[in-house]
Write a protein that holds these residues in place. Structure first.
Motif, PDB file in Angstrom:
ATOM      1  N   GLU A 309      26.483  34.568  22.733  1.00  0.00           N
ATOM      2  CA  GLU A 309      26.303  35.721  23.618  1.00  0.00           C
ATOM      3  C   GLU A 309      27.570  36.005  24.418  1.00  0.00           C
ATOM      4  O   GLU A 309      27.872  37.159  24.709  1.00  0.00           O
ATOM      5  CB  GLU A 309      25.110  35.503  24.543  1.00  0.00           C
ATOM      6  N   GLY A 518      21.909  35.836  17.116  1.00  0.00           N
ATOM      7  CA  GLY A 518      22.652  37.083  16.924  1.00  0.00           C
ATOM      8  C   GLY A 518      21.851  38.002  16.029  1.00  0.00           C
ATOM      9  O   GLY A 518      20.623  37.905  15.955  1.00  0.00           O
ATOM     10  N   ALA A 523      17.995  36.280  19.967  1.00  0.00           N
ATOM     11  CA  ALA A 523      17.677  35.289  20.988  1.00  0.00           C
ATOM     12  C   ALA A 523      16.194  35.374  21.330  1.00  0.00           C
ATOM     13  O   ALA A 523      15.615  36.462  21.361  1.00  0.00           O
ATOM     14  CB  ALA A 523      18.526  35.527  22.232  1.00  0.00           C
ATOM     15  N   SER A 585      17.102  31.973  30.778  1.00  0.00           N
ATOM     16  CA  SER A 585      18.551  31.809  30.906  1.00  0.00           C
ATOM     17  C   SER A 585      18.861  30.694  31.896  1.00  0.00           C
ATOM     18  O   SER A 585      18.032  30.335  32.737  1.00  0.00           O
ATOM     19  CB  SER A 585      19.228  33.105  31.352  1.00  0.00           C
TER      20      SER A 585
END
Length: 605
Positions: A309, A518, A523, A585
């Motif tokens: 990313e 990707g 994700a 995240s």
């Protein structure tokens, strides 16, 4: 404008409330799910694979444990050995060599691989190498006529031109070079025209060739360039020009990783691409080259280690921005910088251009959305947007935004340098092969599309202004034929729900073990219904929302980027029950880590 009486495309494909995004769970390949569990994957990991690789019957280990041992030998590339022998002859006989590549990240990283191989491994003096990169605005894509003219004006003139990431559709310009006594070795990955490889090229190395035995057709242009230069090293060793101890090209897979991620080739069922990105990231995170170190410095101490990313959303846009708005040589010089000071200087140029690109993009997206609204009212299956004052450098980005917003393929057109011509970029949805749709458009009305190129998900076009309506009608007809009545709407695909006890950094580690993520291996994105405990606008324009969301006893911090327009009321409020699609995240701050949710979409329930 009169379209010659052509009928409008059939409006069979319909959509109810076409701009409303829908949260849907990905279809799951149950057989693949069971294979993942049998392999020892966790339930969550097996779920991720089964939602992305439907029908995959290869070895799962090649995808879950990427390794360079899964790369096929480059001698399986059609014309690969012949190309390497021609480059080797140019090296050993002291010829001048032109390196001609596209201007995007794939092209720039290809250029770096070729230059470094020629100069650092093969011993070619820099004075014998000519870097040839087209200017997007002045020259256009590929082996353009202005680029040919510049090549022919060089003194001494090269006797060999090696391309990367372009050339497959450039037969007329290659013929011009050949007529001037210049051999052209094409290395590329874009789909070939129906007539096949360019007949005037000395060789054409392209894994999409029907006679090519290389098993992976999805590799990026920079990977094709890397394979050809690896073959050239082997030929030079066999000929005794290089010692057998000459280093291999593996250290430059760092550049290939960047080009592969940024060019959005498949990271799904491609063992080769997954291996190259995994290995390349390992090299990048050693921070041995100034370009990586300076980028890490710019992004901040908490930005490392880089992941896919980082390449896709931080490095790629900066390099692309320069070529979108100006000439791309600053990007090349940034990648090749010999020290941090020079890399810092070149990165500032890229950063400045990226900020300019963002401003242009915002204005063009707004104009494009206004045009798209009228086309949605007519229930068109494809959006064709003409922006007479638009900048050609951000067409692709604007098209991508439209696809995300409306769930339809989109082509964005702006004036070209040639009089009465438009240039455009298209982006597609998963269900549509864009290049095939453009090929069908040519069959329906050849005069409306004299030039195009690309692949399944993205393409570039040249359209005469006088043929705009014909192109729009025939392109939509081609899209209708391929989609066959499919309902279209923007979708947020999720991997299902997470429980409160799964909202942890441990779950994030579990997911990271399946990286890289990707194109065609998105994700992980999950859904859950939360209670909004707190929210507040953040960001310079107040268009992001910082949230605290509770699920049972678990309270998570979350950020929802671009949740609202400046000055607009938030679409949700404290106390609301909201159904969210979100990513997990890792928030790093001063050496400490915590879990943060990245909200992609939220709606009251």
């Amino acid at each position: 404008m009169d379209d010659g009486g052509l009928p409008e495309p059939s409006p069979e494909v319909t959509s109810t409330d076409p701009a409303r995004r829908r949260i849907l769970a990905r279809p799951r390949d149950e057989s693949l799910y069971r294979r993942g569990l049998d392999l020892g994957l966790s339930e969550l990991q097996a779920r991720i694979l089964a939602g992305r690789l439907s029908g995959y019957d290869g070895a799962l280990e090649a995808l879950t444990a990427p390794s360079l041992r899964y790369l096929s030998h480059p001698d399986r590339l059609a014309d690969g050995v012949k190309s390497a022998e021609r480059i080797a002859r140019a090296v050993s006989e002291g010829e001048h060599i032109g390196v001609l590549t596209d201007y995007d990240v794939d092209g720039i990283t290809s250029h770096v691989v070729m230059l470094r191989a020629l100069t650092e491994l093969f011993g070619v003096p820099s004075s014998r190498i000519h870097s040839l990169i087209g200017h997007r605005i002045n020259d256009g894509y590929g082996i353009s006529l202005p680029l040919v003219e510049r090549t022919l004006a060089l003194s001494p003139r090269p006797t060999l031109v090696v391309t990367a990431d372009c050339g497959s559709s450039d037969e007329p310009r290659i013929a011009r070079l050949r007529a001037a006594g210049i051999d052209v070795v094409v290395t590329d990955h874009h789909a070939l025209p129906l007539e096949g490889p360019p007949s005037s090229a000395y060789t054409t190395v392209n894994p999409t060739r029907s006679d090519c035995r290389y098993p992976d057709k999805t590799i990026a242009g920079c990977m094709v360039a890397w394979l050809v230069m690896s073959l050239t090293r082997s030929v030079l060793i066999e000929q005794g020009v290089l010692a057998s101890s000459t280093p291999k090209l593996s250290p430059w897979l760092s550049y290939v990783a960047l080009g592969t991620v940024a060019d959005c080739v498949s990271l799904g069922a491609s063992a080769a691409n997954r291996a190259v990105v995994t290995y390349g990231l390992r090299l990048i995170n050693r921070m041995e080259a100034p370009c990586w170190r300076v980028m890490a410095e710019r992004l901040g101490a908490d930005s490392t280690p880089f992941d896919a990313e980082t390449l896709a959303f931080q490095m790629g846009p900066r390099i692309n921005a320069r070529s979108r708005l100006d000439d791309p040589y600053a990007a090349l010089h940034f990648m090749l910088a010999a020290d941090d000071a020079l890399a810092r200087q070149k990165l500032q140029v890229l950063d400045d251009d990226n900020q300019s690109r963002k401003a242009l993009e915002a204005d063009m997206v707004e104009q494009a959305r206004q045009q798209a609204a009228g086309q949605l009212d007519q229930d068109y299956t494809a959006l064709v947007i003409h922006l007479p004052e638009g900048h050609p450098g951000v067409q692709g980005i604007v098209a991508s935004r439209l696809v995300q917003s409306f769930g339809r393929p989109a082509v964005v057109l702006t004036p070209a340098t040639a009089p009465e011509m438009l240039t455009g970029s298209g982006r597609s949805i998963d269900a549509l092969h864009l290049r095939d749709a453009l090929q069908r458009t040519v069959e329906l009305a050849p005069e409306c599309l004299p030039r195009f190129g690309g692949h399944r998900g993205a393409a570039g076009v040249g359209v005469p202004l006088a043929q705009l309506e014909t192109f729009s009608a025939r392109f939509r007809q081609a899209v209708d034929e391929q989609l066959g009545g499919r309902e279209l709407f923007p979708v947020v695909w999720t991997d299902g729900e997470l429980d409160a006890d799964q909202l942890t950094l441990g779950t994030l580690d579990e997911l990271a073990a399946l990286a890289p993520y990707g194109r065609e291996f998105d994700a992980p994105l999950f859904e859950a219904t939360f209670i909004v405990e707190q929210l507040r606008p953040v960001g310079a324009e107040g268009n992001h929302l910082m949230l605290e969301l509770s699920l049972g006893r678990a309270v998570s911090r979350a950020i929802w980027f671009r949740a609202l327009n400046p000055g607009e009321a938030a679409p949700i409020a404290s106390g609301d029950h909201v159904r969210c699609a979100f990513k997990l995240s890792r928030n790093r701050w001063k050496g400490r880590e915590s879990l943060q949710l990245m909200v992609e979409h939220a709606e009251r329930v």
